[in-house]
Write a protein that holds these residues in place. Structure first.
Motif, mmCIF file in Angstrom:
data_model
loop_
_atom_site.group_PDB
_atom_site.id
_atom_site.type_symbol
_atom_site.label_atom_id
_atom_site.label_comp_id
_atom_site.label_asym_id
_atom_site.label_seq_id
_atom_site.Cartn_x
_atom_site.Cartn_y
_atom_site.Cartn_z
ATOM 1 N N PRO A 192 -21.908 30.967 -8.816
ATOM 2 C CA PRO A 192 -20.424 30.452 -8.177
ATOM 3 C C PRO A 192 -19.468 30.457 -9.056
ATOM 4 O O PRO A 192 -19.459 30.526 -10.471
ATOM 5 C CB PRO A 192 -20.854 29.018 -7.883
ATOM 6 N N THR A 193 -18.214 30.807 -8.465
ATOM 7 C CA THR A 193 -16.890 31.103 -9.201
ATOM 8 C C THR A 193 -15.928 29.641 -8.797
ATOM 9 O O THR A 193 -16.132 29.183 -7.874
ATOM 10 C CB THR A 193 -16.108 32.018 -8.707
ATOM 11 N N LEU A 194 -15.744 29.202 -10.155
ATOM 12 C CA LEU A 194 -14.861 27.914 -9.966
ATOM 13 C C LEU A 194 -13.236 28.491 -10.461
ATOM 14 O O LEU A 194 -13.108 28.854 -11.534
ATOM 15 C CB LEU A 194 -15.363 26.762 -11.213
ATOM 16 N N GLY A 195 -12.610 27.735 -9.575
ATOM 17 C CA GLY A 195 -11.307 28.240 -9.662
ATOM 18 C C GLY A 195 -10.428 26.813 -9.366
ATOM 19 O O GLY A 195 -10.630 26.006 -8.600
ATOM 20 N N GLY A 196 -9.165 26.742 -10.069
ATOM 21 C CA GLY A 196 -8.363 25.777 -10.163
ATOM 22 C C GLY A 196 -6.969 26.211 -9.433
ATOM 23 O O GLY A 196 -6.301 27.161 -9.880
ATOM 24 N N CYS A 197 -6.452 25.397 -8.516
ATOM 25 C CA CYS A 197 -5.155 25.617 -7.825
ATOM 26 C C CYS A 197 -4.448 24.378 -7.813
ATOM 27 O O CYS A 197 -4.567 23.369 -7.937
ATOM 28 C CB CYS A 197 -5.697 26.163 -6.275
ATOM 29 N N ALA A 198 -3.006 24.524 -7.636
ATOM 30 C CA ALA A 198 -2.181 23.430 -8.006
ATOM 31 C C ALA A 198 -2.167 22.543 -6.773
ATOM 32 O O ALA A 198 -1.977 21.563 -6.879
ATOM 33 C CB ALA A 198 -0.653 23.998 -8.470
ATOM 34 N N ASP A 199 -2.235 23.423 -5.587
ATOM 35 C CA ASP A 199 -1.961 22.817 -4.165
ATOM 36 C C ASP A 199 -2.820 23.511 -3.180
ATOM 37 O O ASP A 199 -3.489 24.582 -3.498
ATOM 38 C CB ASP A 199 -0.520 22.522 -3.779
ATOM 39 N N GLU A 200 -3.015 22.786 -1.992
ATOM 40 C CA GLU A 200 -3.466 23.707 -0.831
ATOM 41 C C GLU A 200 -2.739 24.804 -0.308
ATOM 42 O O GLU A 200 -3.653 25.796 -0.098
ATOM 43 C CB GLU A 200 -3.685 22.594 0.406
ATOM 44 N N ARG A 201 -1.851 25.436 -0.755
ATOM 45 C CA ARG A 201 -1.024 26.512 -0.326
ATOM 46 C C ARG A 201 -1.408 27.593 -1.469
ATOM 47 O O ARG A 201 -1.951 28.690 -0.865
ATOM 48 C CB ARG A 201 0.505 26.583 -0.486
ATOM 49 N N ALA A 214 -3.745 30.801 -0.602
ATOM 50 C CA ALA A 214 -3.443 32.300 -1.322
ATOM 51 C C ALA A 214 -4.491 32.900 -2.149
ATOM 52 O O ALA A 214 -4.536 33.989 -2.050
ATOM 53 C CB ALA A 214 -2.003 32.252 -1.771
ATOM 54 N N CYS A 215 -5.118 32.176 -2.978
ATOM 55 C CA CYS A 215 -6.201 32.716 -3.669
ATOM 56 C C CYS A 215 -7.182 32.863 -2.901
ATOM 57 O O CYS A 215 -7.882 34.295 -3.029
ATOM 58 C CB CYS A 215 -6.453 31.664 -4.677
ATOM 59 N N ILE A 216 -7.679 32.091 -1.807
ATOM 60 C CA ILE A 216 -8.981 32.765 -1.042
ATOM 61 C C ILE A 216 -8.301 34.282 -0.115
ATOM 62 O O ILE A 216 -9.202 35.233 -0.106
ATOM 63 C CB ILE A 216 -9.226 31.593 0.249
ATOM 64 N N ALA A 217 -6.982 34.262 0.080
ATOM 65 C CA ALA A 217 -6.635 35.551 1.072
ATOM 66 C C ALA A 217 -6.722 36.690 -0.023
ATOM 67 O O ALA A 217 -7.373 37.747 0.178
ATOM 68 C CB ALA A 217 -5.283 35.259 1.709
ATOM 69 N N ASP A 218 -6.248 36.270 -1.259
ATOM 70 C CA ASP A 218 -6.124 37.509 -2.192
ATOM 71 C C ASP A 218 -7.651 37.793 -2.595
ATOM 72 O O ASP A 218 -7.823 39.274 -2.723
ATOM 73 C CB ASP A 218 -5.677 37.051 -3.657
ATOM 74 N N GLU A 219 -8.415 37.218 -2.825
ATOM 75 C CA GLU A 219 -9.951 37.376 -2.943
ATOM 76 C C GLU A 219 -10.616 38.059 -1.942
ATOM 77 O O GLU A 219 -11.390 39.142 -2.155
ATOM 78 C CB GLU A 219 -10.808 36.300 -3.277
ATOM 79 N N ILE A 220 -10.597 37.758 -0.660
ATOM 80 C CA ILE A 220 -11.029 38.588 0.405
ATOM 81 C C ILE A 220 -10.530 39.763 0.434
ATOM 82 O O ILE A 220 -11.338 40.733 0.470
ATOM 83 C CB ILE A 220 -10.552 37.676 1.928
ATOM 84 N N LYS A 221 -9.222 40.056 0.308
ATOM 85 C CA LYS A 221 -8.544 41.294 0.344
ATOM 86 C C LYS A 221 -9.136 42.221 -0.855
ATOM 87 O O LYS A 221 -9.254 43.480 -0.762
ATOM 88 C CB LYS A 221 -7.051 41.214 0.153
ATOM 89 N N ARG A 222 -9.253 41.677 -2.010
ATOM 90 C CA ARG A 222 -9.763 42.061 -3.349
ATOM 91 C C ARG A 222 -11.261 42.890 -3.021
ATOM 92 O O ARG A 222 -11.523 43.883 -3.250
ATOM 93 C CB ARG A 222 -9.667 41.159 -4.746
#
Length: 342
Positions: free
Chosen positions: A147-156, A160-168
């Protein structure tokens, strides 16, 4: 600041007026009843699932139900105790051994769902709790992806990180992966808005799949309201839901006048309806007597069946037949066949 005492006092008065109990009342009054009359139940065996989520009142109710025979089976996992914020009491697992000293503990340590990597990460986290009972988990699945653990500042930013990862990942796959190969699991539907916006921004097609809960279906709510009114004629919310189901041409104006009459007389709406139909009190305007006659007749017929001891399943069958509910669904719901199958 909101003054809760008068609000709660009014809420209690409304419950009494409708002869109704909420979920907490069912627990509290259940314990009160069993304390006063322990002989009123004779449970051969009590089974409780998700025991780590029970509170102190639920534990007391379980103990009272099992008091005569002492046969209790529970299933619970202290590692999954996440509802302390709504009064779940993890100490209930330890209290079991005190209240029922012959309790036998069986550890279910075979996990049939997750890969080794998921279990390893989970155990690493939960092992930080020094108060948890010593137990582990094992799986027959391969280790799998870490599993990959990522930290995000807020829900937006998270969306955005999820969308970027799917596209990548789709780009790196060289055409092996399609958009339909990706899925995002949400705790509840309200979280989807930011994610949908992020996917749209990246040009990623998506759709939200959400099945409707059984008890949220209109047909289930309708039949439950009839059963509530059969059992408790003083429950006004049920009257408001079904007085015009199936359609009886009783308009909103008539319902408003009925509510006014009930408030003025300080009586349940159903009692007012029955007295109007029986001609014991004047009709309202617009008139209700002729339109509600079939409604009252059906409820009295079904209430009689209930009082004579008819089972709930048979009562429901009589109810849908009496109302010709299948025909009502055909007229009002495009997917009536699926709903009828429920």
């Amino acid at each position: 600041m909101l003054q809760l005492v008068p609000v709660y006092s009014q809420y209690i008065d409304e419950c009494k007026r409708h002869n109704a109990l909420d979920f907490d009342d069912l627990l509290a009054y259940g314990v009160k009843l069993l304390k006063a009359r322990p002989d009123c139940v004779d449970c051969q065996h009590v089974f409780v699932d998700e025991f780590q989520d029970t509170n102190t009142v639920q534990f007391e109710l379980m103990a009272k139900l099992a008091g005569k025979n002492g046969n209790v089976s529970i299933v619970g996992d202290p590692d999954q105790s996440i509802y302390g914020w709504r009064s779940a009491e993890i100490e209930n697992l330890r209290r079991m051994i005190t209240i029922f000293p012959l309790t036998k503990q069986i550890f279910l340590e075979d996990n049939y769902r997750s890969t080794g990597a998921i279990l390893a990460a989970s155990i690493a986290i939960i092992s930080e709790d020094s108060n948890r009972p010593p137990k582990t988990l094992r799986t027959s699945h391969p280790f799998g992806y870490v599993p990959t653990l990522g930290g995000c500042a807020d829900e937006r930013e998270e969306a955005a990180c999820i969308a970027d990862e799917i596209k990548r990942l789709k780009t790196l796959s060289g055409g092996m992966l399609k958009w339909s190969d990706f899925a995002v699991l949400l705790r509840f539907n309200a979280l989807s808005r930011n994610l949908e916006q992020a996917l749209q921004k990246e040009g990623i097609p998506s759709r939200v799949l959400a099945g409707q809960k059984f008890f949220d279906r209109v047909e289930v709510k309708d039949l439950l309201a009839y059963l509530q009114l059969i059992d408790n004629p003083e429950f006004d919310p049920a009257v408001l839901r079904i007085i015009n189901v199936p359609k009886r041409n009783i308009g909103n104006k008539s319902i408003e006048e009925l509510q006014k009459r009930a408030r003025h007389k300080k009586e349940p709406m159903m009692r007012i309806v029955e007295r109007i139909v029986d001609g014991r009190i004047p009709d309202i305007s617009p008139p209700l007597q002729s339109k509600a006659k079939g409604f009252v007749h059906s409820l009295r017929k079904l209430r009689k069946f209930s009082q004579e001891g008819m089972s709930v399943s048979c009562l429901i069958q009589e109810l849908v037949t009496e109302l010709n509910y299948a025909e009502h669904l055909k007229k009002t719901q495009q997917d009536w066949e699926t709903r009828w199958e429920n």
